[in-house]
Design a protein around this motif. Structure first.
Motif, PDB file in Angstrom:
ATOM      1  N   ASN A  53      53.132  24.556 -32.956  1.00 38.31           N
ATOM      2  CA  ASN A  53      53.481  25.874 -33.498  1.00 38.31           C
ATOM      3  C   ASN A  53      54.713  25.795 -34.379  1.00 38.31           C
ATOM      4  O   ASN A  53      54.763  26.407 -35.447  1.00 38.31           O
ATOM      5  CB  ASN A  53      53.712  26.878 -32.368  1.00 38.31           C
ATOM      6  CG  ASN A  53      52.432  27.293 -31.688  1.00 38.31           C
ATOM      7  OD1 ASN A  53      51.339  27.124 -32.222  1.00 38.31           O
ATOM      8  ND2 ASN A  53      52.559  27.811 -30.480  1.00 38.31           N
ATOM      9  N   ALA A  83      57.357  20.287 -22.367  1.00 36.78           N
ATOM     10  CA  ALA A  83      56.866  21.358 -23.243  1.00 36.78           C
ATOM     11  C   ALA A  83      55.443  21.032 -23.677  1.00 36.78           C
ATOM     12  O   ALA A  83      55.075  19.872 -23.831  1.00 36.78           O
ATOM     13  CB  ALA A  83      57.772  21.504 -24.456  1.00 36.78           C
ATOM     14  N   SER A  84      54.656  22.072 -23.866  1.00 33.66           N
ATOM     15  CA  SER A  84      53.261  21.835 -24.243  1.00 33.66           C
ATOM     16  C   SER A  84      53.177  21.337 -25.680  1.00 33.66           C
ATOM     17  O   SER A  84      54.033  21.624 -26.515  1.00 33.66           O
ATOM     18  CB  SER A  84      52.443  23.116 -24.087  1.00 33.66           C
ATOM     19  OG  SER A  84      52.800  24.052 -25.083  1.00 33.66           O
ATOM     20  N   VAL A 108      62.559  23.892 -27.859  1.00 35.50           N
ATOM     21  CA  VAL A 108      61.373  24.390 -27.167  1.00 35.50           C
ATOM     22  C   VAL A 108      61.494  23.990 -25.703  1.00 35.50           C
ATOM     23  O   VAL A 108      61.690  22.822 -25.391  1.00 35.50           O
ATOM     24  CB  VAL A 108      60.077  23.786 -27.764  1.00 35.50           C
ATOM     25  CG1 VAL A 108      58.857  24.362 -27.071  1.00 35.50           C
ATOM     26  CG2 VAL A 108      60.005  24.019 -29.258  1.00 35.50           C
ATOM     27  N   GLY A 128      57.617  27.427 -23.086  1.00 38.38           N
ATOM     28  CA  GLY A 128      57.133  27.797 -24.407  1.00 38.38           C
ATOM     29  C   GLY A 128      58.032  28.777 -25.127  1.00 38.38           C
ATOM     30  O   GLY A 128      57.606  29.444 -26.065  1.00 38.38           O
ATOM     31  N   GLN A 129      59.281  28.879 -24.713  1.00 36.79           N
ATOM     32  CA  GLN A 129      60.239  29.755 -25.386  1.00 36.79           C
ATOM     33  C   GLN A 129      60.940  28.963 -26.485  1.00 36.79           C
ATOM     34  O   GLN A 129      61.218  27.783 -26.335  1.00 36.79           O
ATOM     35  CB  GLN A 129      61.243  30.305 -24.392  1.00 36.79           C
ATOM     36  CG  GLN A 129      60.595  31.171 -23.333  1.00 36.79           C
ATOM     37  CD  GLN A 129      61.577  31.617 -22.271  1.00 36.79           C
ATOM     38  OE1 GLN A 129      62.639  31.039 -22.123  1.00 36.79           O
ATOM     39  NE2 GLN A 129      61.213  32.645 -21.535  1.00 36.79           N
ATOM     40  N   TYR A 130      61.246  29.649 -27.580  1.00 38.43           N
ATOM     41  CA  TYR A 130      61.843  29.005 -28.747  1.00 38.43           C
ATOM     42  C   TYR A 130      63.255  29.518 -28.968  1.00 38.43           C
ATOM     43  O   TYR A 130      63.555  30.694 -28.767  1.00 38.43           O
ATOM     44  CB  TYR A 130      61.004  29.300 -30.003  1.00 38.43           C
ATOM     45  CG  TYR A 130      59.580  28.824 -29.882  1.00 38.43           C
ATOM     46  CD1 TYR A 130      59.230  27.534 -30.223  1.00 38.43           C
ATOM     47  CD2 TYR A 130      58.578  29.676 -29.427  1.00 38.43           C
ATOM     48  CE1 TYR A 130      57.927  27.088 -30.118  1.00 38.43           C
ATOM     49  CE2 TYR A 130      57.276  29.246 -29.319  1.00 38.43           C
ATOM     50  CZ  TYR A 130      56.953  27.952 -29.667  1.00 38.43           C
ATOM     51  OH  TYR A 130      55.666  27.527 -29.554  1.00 38.43           O
ATOM     52  N   GLN A 168      51.059  22.257 -27.819  1.00 37.87           N
ATOM     53  CA  GLN A 168      50.814  23.403 -28.684  1.00 37.87           C
ATOM     54  C   GLN A 168      52.116  24.054 -29.130  1.00 37.87           C
ATOM     55  O   GLN A 168      52.217  24.511 -30.265  1.00 37.87           O
ATOM     56  CB  GLN A 168      49.926  24.429 -27.971  1.00 37.87           C
ATOM     57  CG  GLN A 168      49.547  25.609 -28.846  1.00 37.87           C
ATOM     58  CD  GLN A 168      48.733  25.196 -30.049  1.00 37.87           C
ATOM     59  OE1 GLN A 168      47.762  24.481 -29.912  1.00 37.87           O
ATOM     60  NE2 GLN A 168      49.129  25.644 -31.220  1.00 37.87           N
ATOM     61  N   SER A 169      53.120  24.088 -28.269  1.00 37.33           N
ATOM     62  CA  SER A 169      54.404  24.678 -28.642  1.00 37.33           C
ATOM     63  C   SER A 169      55.043  23.908 -29.787  1.00 37.33           C
ATOM     64  O   SER A 169      55.595  24.496 -30.727  1.00 37.33           O
ATOM     65  CB  SER A 169      55.349  24.687 -27.439  1.00 37.33           C
ATOM     66  OG  SER A 169      54.815  25.444 -26.394  1.00 37.33           O
TER      67      SER A 169
END
Length: 139
Positions: A117, A110-111, A65, A69-71, A113-114
């Motif tokens: 998720n 990284a957030s 991450v 916010g890209q995975y 929330q990421s």
């Protein structure tokens, strides 16, 4: 007429016994009414780095991450449209056989929330074993 001619005046004095009694009552009141909060603690055993590199584990899914916010699942970029889609990507990346370990490698910026998720997607996919990668600080 002065009837107390030979009598000396008593010096005024302060009696500390009632003061101590009042302080003890206040102390007992504070001890009884104080609430002691216990916060739940998270027990984490962090691995120690050694000179030997651990062997590759075939039943591992690595999810990276970045701060935007890209995975990336097993070096394959994933277009995040929701937790369900990320869960499907994790299922496709899972090797056949034993339950895989989901390794989350999140950037420090990284957030939160990421990362949540990814954890939620792993739960939906049925993967209960989750770990995080970290690096040691140089001293």
């Amino acid at each position: 007429m002065n009837f107390q001619r030979g009598r000396q005046k008593d010096e005024p004095r302060i009696d500390f016994v009632p003061l101590i009694d009042v302080l003890l009552v206040i102390l007992i009141f504070l001890m009884v009414t104080t609430t002691y909060s216990r916060f739940s603690e998270l027990q984490i055993n962090l691995p120690e780095a050694g000179a030997v590199t651990p062997a590759e584990r075939p039943n591992e899914i690595t999810v990276a991450v970045d701060p935007a916010g890209q995975y990336v699942v097993n070096n394959q970029p994933v277009n995040f449209t929701g937790v369900e889609a990320l869960s499907q990507s994790l299922r496709r990346a899972a090797p056949a056989g034993a339950e895989p370990v989901v390794v989350i490698a999140a950037d420090a910026r990284a957030s939160h929330q990421s990362v949540v998720n990814v954890m939620e997607a792993a739960r939906i996919a049925g993967f209960n074993r989750i770990t995080f990668t970290t690096r040691t600080r140089e001293r």
